[in-house]
Scaffold this motif. Structure first.
Motif, mmCIF file in Angstrom:
data_model
loop_
_atom_site.group_PDB
_atom_site.id
_atom_site.type_symbol
_atom_site.label_atom_id
_atom_site.label_comp_id
_atom_site.label_asym_id
_atom_site.label_seq_id
_atom_site.Cartn_x
_atom_site.Cartn_y
_atom_site.Cartn_z
ATOM 1 N N ASP A 33 0.659 -1.177 0.047
ATOM 2 C CA ASP A 33 -0.008 0.143 0.006
ATOM 3 C C ASP A 33 1.011 1.391 -0.007
ATOM 4 N N LEU A 34 1.986 1.184 0.673
ATOM 5 C CA LEU A 34 3.024 2.372 0.850
ATOM 6 C C LEU A 34 3.550 2.599 -0.360
ATOM 7 N N HIS A 36 2.508 1.726 -3.435
ATOM 8 C CA HIS A 36 1.320 2.140 -4.532
ATOM 9 C C HIS A 36 1.054 3.974 -4.082
ATOM 10 N N ARG A 37 1.446 4.484 -3.078
ATOM 11 C CA ARG A 37 1.437 5.775 -2.664
ATOM 12 C C ARG A 37 2.739 6.484 -3.000
ATOM 13 N N ARG A 173 -3.641 -1.153 4.916
ATOM 14 C CA ARG A 173 -4.182 0.245 4.460
ATOM 15 C C ARG A 173 -4.252 1.172 5.521
ATOM 16 N N ASP A 177 -1.615 4.545 5.644
ATOM 17 C CA ASP A 177 -2.096 5.826 5.666
ATOM 18 C C ASP A 177 -1.662 6.612 6.680
ATOM 19 N N ALA A 180 2.167 7.257 6.046
ATOM 20 C CA ALA A 180 2.642 8.098 5.099
ATOM 21 C C ALA A 180 2.387 9.535 5.112
ATOM 22 N N ARG A 181 1.303 9.899 6.222
ATOM 23 C CA ARG A 181 0.966 11.171 6.587
ATOM 24 C C ARG A 181 1.997 11.991 7.452
#
Ligand SMILES: Cc1cc2nc3c(=O)[nH]c(=O)nc-3n(C[C@H](O)[C@H](O)[C@H](O)COP(=O)(O)O)c2cc1C
Length: 204
Positions: A33-34, A36-37, A173, A177, A180-181
């Motif tokens: 997921d990371l 993907h970002r 996910r 999230d 990532a923030r």
């Protein structure tokens, strides 16, 4: 792309260990997921069974044995933590708790944490909510809403689109999230003083 480290702790005892397997699947989901970002991530696996004797020595002496120090540092410096325990007597295992007992109080403050557990019966899945979540709340970590429990029947019927996998994906996910923030941590200074001169003089 700045790389984030995810500490992936398993307190599994078995070899092979279903707890380690769940921890690895959660790490893979978070990492995917990371990425993907556009955020690179590197899991740092920790098997507490390898540190069991050192953890007891740390508790008795108040000092981490040399072999334990890099693991404690890795968890402290990680951008996120995946913490997975087998359920023992309707709660986390003693080994799992011991690791967080010897880690310093501030190590997990504001750190994103994903909690998960394995067990012999799905009846004990709420150990995640009545034991693990309060532990990490006390340590002032940021625990993601989805926790993951895997009982033997979950593994037996596991498919790529099954409920266990869906839950792993959702939890990963949520952890991604939170990671990532946040700004990536500055590289640790190996020469930095972790104790002030006043504390040294006071013998602390
Ligand atoms: C001492 C002991 C106590 C256990 N108590 C429970 C329990 O209360 N509830 C449960 O669901 N499973 C219980 N189990 C089963 C373990 O949680 C289960 O086998 C676990 O998934 C093993 O993980 P591992 O393969 O990573 O070692 C217990 C196992 C042991 C050895």
């Amino acid at each position: 792309m700045s790389e984030r480290t995810i500490a992936v702790i398993s307190a599994g005892i078995g070899q092979p260990s279903s707890t380690r397997l769940l921890a690895d699947q959660l790490a893979a989901a978070t990492r995917a997921d990371l990425e993907h970002r556009g955020v690179a991530a590197r899991p740092h696996p920790v098997d507490l069974r390898d540190h069991a004797h050192d953890l007891v020595n740390n508790l008795l002496t108040g000092f981490p044995p040399a072999a334990l120090q890099p693991t404690a540092d890795a968890v402290r410096g990680a951008a996120g933590l995946i913490a997975v325990t087998p359920v023992f007597n309707a709660s986390y295992s003693g080994l799992f708790k011991l690791f967080f007992d010897v880690l310093d109080d501030a190590a997990l403050v504001d750190k994103p944490v994903l909690i998960a557990a394995t067990g012999g019966t799905a009846r004990h899945s709420l150990a995640l909510e009545h034991a693990l979540r309060p532990l990490f709340a006390h340590l002032r970590a940021v625990v993601v809403p989805t926790s993951v429990f895997a009982a033997p029947e979950d593994w037996a019927g596991a498919t790529a689109t099954g409920p266990l996998n869906a839950r792993i994906g959702r939890a990963g996910r949520e952890l991604a999230d939170q990671i990532a923030r946040r700004e990536p941590a500055a590289p640790a200074d190996p020469f930095a003083l972790t104790t002030s001169f006043e504390e040294l003089l006071a013998g602390e």
